[in-house]
Every structure is written in C-alpha cells, then in structure tokens.
Design a protein around this motif. Structure first.
Motif, PDB file in Angstrom:
ATOM      1  N   GLU A 206       0.906  -1.415   0.093  1.00 28.92           N
ATOM      2  CA  GLU A 206       0.020  -0.006  -0.010  1.00 28.92           C
ATOM      3  C   GLU A 206       0.947   1.471  -0.095  1.00 28.92           C
ATOM      4  OE1 GLU A 206      -3.284   0.106  -0.457  1.00 28.92           O
ATOM      5  OE2 GLU A 206      -3.038  -2.106  -0.755  1.00 28.92           O
ATOM      6  N   ASP A 207       2.205   1.116   0.542  1.00 27.78           N
ATOM      7  CA  ASP A 207       2.967   2.326   0.716  1.00 27.78           C
ATOM      8  C   ASP A 207       3.619   2.576  -0.743  1.00 27.78           C
ATOM      9  OD1 ASP A 207       2.896   2.930   3.359  1.00 27.78           O
ATOM     10  OD2 ASP A 207       4.431   1.380   3.842  1.00 27.78           O
ATOM     11  N   ILE A 208       3.824   1.600  -1.325  1.00 30.93           N
ATOM     12  CA  ILE A 208       4.253   1.778  -2.623  1.00 30.93           C
ATOM     13  C   ILE A 208       3.113   2.198  -3.498  1.00 30.93           C
ATOM     14  CG2 ILE A 208       5.363   0.288  -4.638  1.00 30.93           C
ATOM     15  CD1 ILE A 208       6.986  -1.124  -2.962  1.00 30.93           C
ATOM     16  N   LYS A 209       2.084   1.780  -3.445  1.00 30.52           N
ATOM     17  CA  LYS A 209       0.959   2.030  -4.530  1.00 30.52           C
ATOM     18  C   LYS A 209       0.545   3.685  -4.028  1.00 30.52           C
ATOM     19  CE  LYS A 209      -1.560  -2.315  -4.354  1.00 30.52           C
ATOM     20  NZ  LYS A 209      -2.632  -3.194  -3.967  1.00 30.52           N
ATOM     21  N   ARG A 210       0.820   4.260  -2.907  1.00 34.12           N
ATOM     22  CA  ARG A 210       0.366   5.360  -2.501  1.00 34.12           C
ATOM     23  C   ARG A 210       1.583   6.240  -3.340  1.00 34.12           C
ATOM     24  NH1 ARG A 210       0.895   5.372   2.367  1.00 34.12           N
ATOM     25  NH2 ARG A 210       2.965   5.953   2.564  1.00 34.12           N
ATOM     26  N   VAL A 211       2.956   5.911  -3.379  1.00 33.88           N
ATOM     27  CA  VAL A 211       3.895   6.625  -3.866  1.00 33.88           C
ATOM     28  C   VAL A 211       3.998   6.627  -5.284  1.00 33.88           C
ATOM     29  CG1 VAL A 211       6.522   6.651  -4.353  1.00 33.88           C
ATOM     30  CG2 VAL A 211       5.707   6.345  -1.974  1.00 33.88           C
ATOM     31  N   VAL A 212       3.526   5.844  -5.956  1.00 31.49           N
ATOM     32  CA  VAL A 212       3.259   5.584  -7.374  1.00 31.49           C
ATOM     33  C   VAL A 212       2.261   6.592  -7.780  1.00 31.49           C
ATOM     34  CG1 VAL A 212       2.752   4.174  -9.369  1.00 31.49           C
ATOM     35  CG2 VAL A 212       4.226   3.209  -7.643  1.00 31.49           C
ATOM     36  N   GLU A 213       1.187   6.605  -7.162  1.00 39.07           N
ATOM     37  CA  GLU A 213      -0.119   7.349  -7.534  1.00 39.07           C
ATOM     38  C   GLU A 213       0.204   8.896  -7.236  1.00 39.07           C
ATOM     39  OE1 GLU A 213      -2.997   5.632  -5.229  1.00 39.07           O
ATOM     40  OE2 GLU A 213      -3.113   3.702  -6.577  1.00 39.07           O
ATOM     41  N   THR A 214       0.874   9.047  -6.124  1.00 42.81           N
ATOM     42  CA  THR A 214       0.997  10.577  -5.792  1.00 42.81           C
ATOM     43  C   THR A 214       2.199  11.113  -6.194  1.00 42.81           C
ATOM     44  OG1 THR A 214       2.113  10.072  -3.662  1.00 42.81           O
ATOM     45  CG2 THR A 214      -0.341  10.238  -3.811  1.00 42.81           C
TER      46      THR A 214
END
Length: 250
Positions: free
Chosen positions: A74-82
């Motif tokens: 989830e941390d990685i998904k957030r960084v990719v999206e933001t």
C-alpha cells in the motif's frame, strides 16, 4: 515516567525524543521514492530481481529486499499514485507474478521494451527542448556537450520548471537551462523519444553525447534569469557558487 514532583514527565519533543525520531509519512514517502528509483533504474539485476524486457519487476519480489522491509504494498501504491513526476508505473502481471512495478525512465540498465515513443520528425518534437543542470557541470557541458552520465539516455523537458505541463525531465532547483536544437540533431541522425511520463530522451551520438553544436541558447535560472554566452569563456565560472545537488531523482 514520573518526575521528581510526582507528575508524568512529558515525552521529549527534541532530537532525542521518540516523537522527533519518528519520520513523518511524507519523509517516508521520499525515502521510499529514492529507494525505488535506485532499484528500478540501476540496481535490480545486481540485487537479484527478475526484470522483464519492459522494465517491470514483481512487486512481491521487490518487497522482500531489506531496504523495503519497513514498507508495504500500500505504501508503494501511494507513492506511485502521488508522485508528481510520475516516475513509476504499476501493472497487473499474470497470476504467478501478481502486481508489477517499473521506473518510466532514467535507467542505466538496458530496458529494450520500455515503451518509448519515437519522435522521428521535427514536427513531432516539442517546440522547446531543455536540459536542466547545475553550475558545477556547466563548464564541462559547454566544452564537451551533454552526457548520458552512465544512463541510457540524456533527459530533456519540454519547458522550464513551473511551465504548464512540465512534470518531469529536469529538477526544479536546477541553476542552468540548456536549450537544444532538436531538428538539427534529428537531421544528423540523433534519435529522440518520449517516455510514458512525458520526458524527452535521447541517447546522443555514438559516444553518448549531445554536442555543443546542438545548443541553441543557455539561460541562468538562479538567482535571476539571464542569457548565458555559449562561448567557453569566463562567463562559465560558478556565478552562484558550487552546487552539491545530485542529478538523480529527476
């Protein structure tokens, strides 16, 4: 913990206090983004990650590396999206691999199927092609040209920092902007590509350089904007002092 007066002692908020040593989510995201940039652009094969010809690696494999033990999917998904520069992309792989991640550009690794769009005519090139750099690099650039610096491509943007639509390709704190005559370079057989996040890429000539003959003009960006001479003279000295800012994380 009790104080001498019998009351509870407040937890220290200074550098030694637990609260101060706990990184904020924003700092953790910066740390994670830098770790992803290194692994996906440069270190994947050395670290034993299976990388496809398109640059994607399985997210589950990446999370098993020691530098990612404190992070979740989830941390990685957030960084990719933001990520404002859209440095990374996620893609669903086949069931045996699950979710995949890659860097969109900036590789020193050879990634033959990176989904780069060839820009084969002058009309396909942006009206502005600019490379951002720092004073400490400018004398060498003026003498030898722009270099891939160990990467597969030289990075160019279609505008200056803050211009509409410019999300990646040069650092916002760069000190010198070098404007490139793309049609002239294209006519000499130098290829250009557009990455998935809008960065213009070129491998330069056979030696990995974009020579000074392709420079249209150069602009000092800091502390104030002014045009620079393209003649290798005293004007190339460090007018705003040496910079320590790295070229990574464009």
């Amino acid at each position: 913990m009790m104080s001498a007066s019998g009351g509870k002692r407040q937890e220290a908020a200074g550098p030694r206090g637990r609260r101060a040593s706990r990184p904020s989510e924003q700092n953790r995201d910066v740390q994670l983004s830098k770790a992803l940039s290194y692994v996906l652009r440069h270190g994947a094969l050395k670290l034993g990650l299976p990388m496809g010809a398109d640059g994607f690696v399985p997210l589950d494999h990446l999370l098993q590396l020691p530098q990612f033990h404190s992070f979740s999917a989830e941390d990685i998904k957030r960084v990719v999206e933001t990520n404002g520069k859209q440095r990374f992309a996620l893609q669903q792989g086949d069931p045996s691999l699950g979710l995949l991640i890659r860097a969109n550009q900036g590789h020193s690794l050879q990634v033959p199927e990176l989904e780069l769009m060839p820009l084969e005519t002058p009309q396909a090139l942006p009206l502005m092609l600019v490379h951002g750099t720092f004073w400490k690099h400018w004398p060498s650039i003026l003498l030898k040209g722009l270099s891939c610096q160990g990467r597969t491509h030289i990075h160019l943007a279609s505008g200056l920092p803050g211009d509409p639509g410019v999300i990646s390709g040069l650092r916002p704190n760069c000190e010198v902007a070098v404007f490139i005559n793309g049609p002239l370079a294209l006519a000499d057989g130098i290829p250009f590509f557009r990455s998935a996040n809008g960065v213009i890429l070129t491998p330069g000539n056979a030696d990995g350089f974009l020579l000074p003959k392709y420079f249209k003009e150069a602009l000092q960006l800091r502390p104030t904007r002014k045009r620079l001479s393209l003649v290798n003279d005293k004007e190339t000295e460090y007018q705003s002092g040496p910079s320590t800012a790295p070229e990574e994380e464009r």
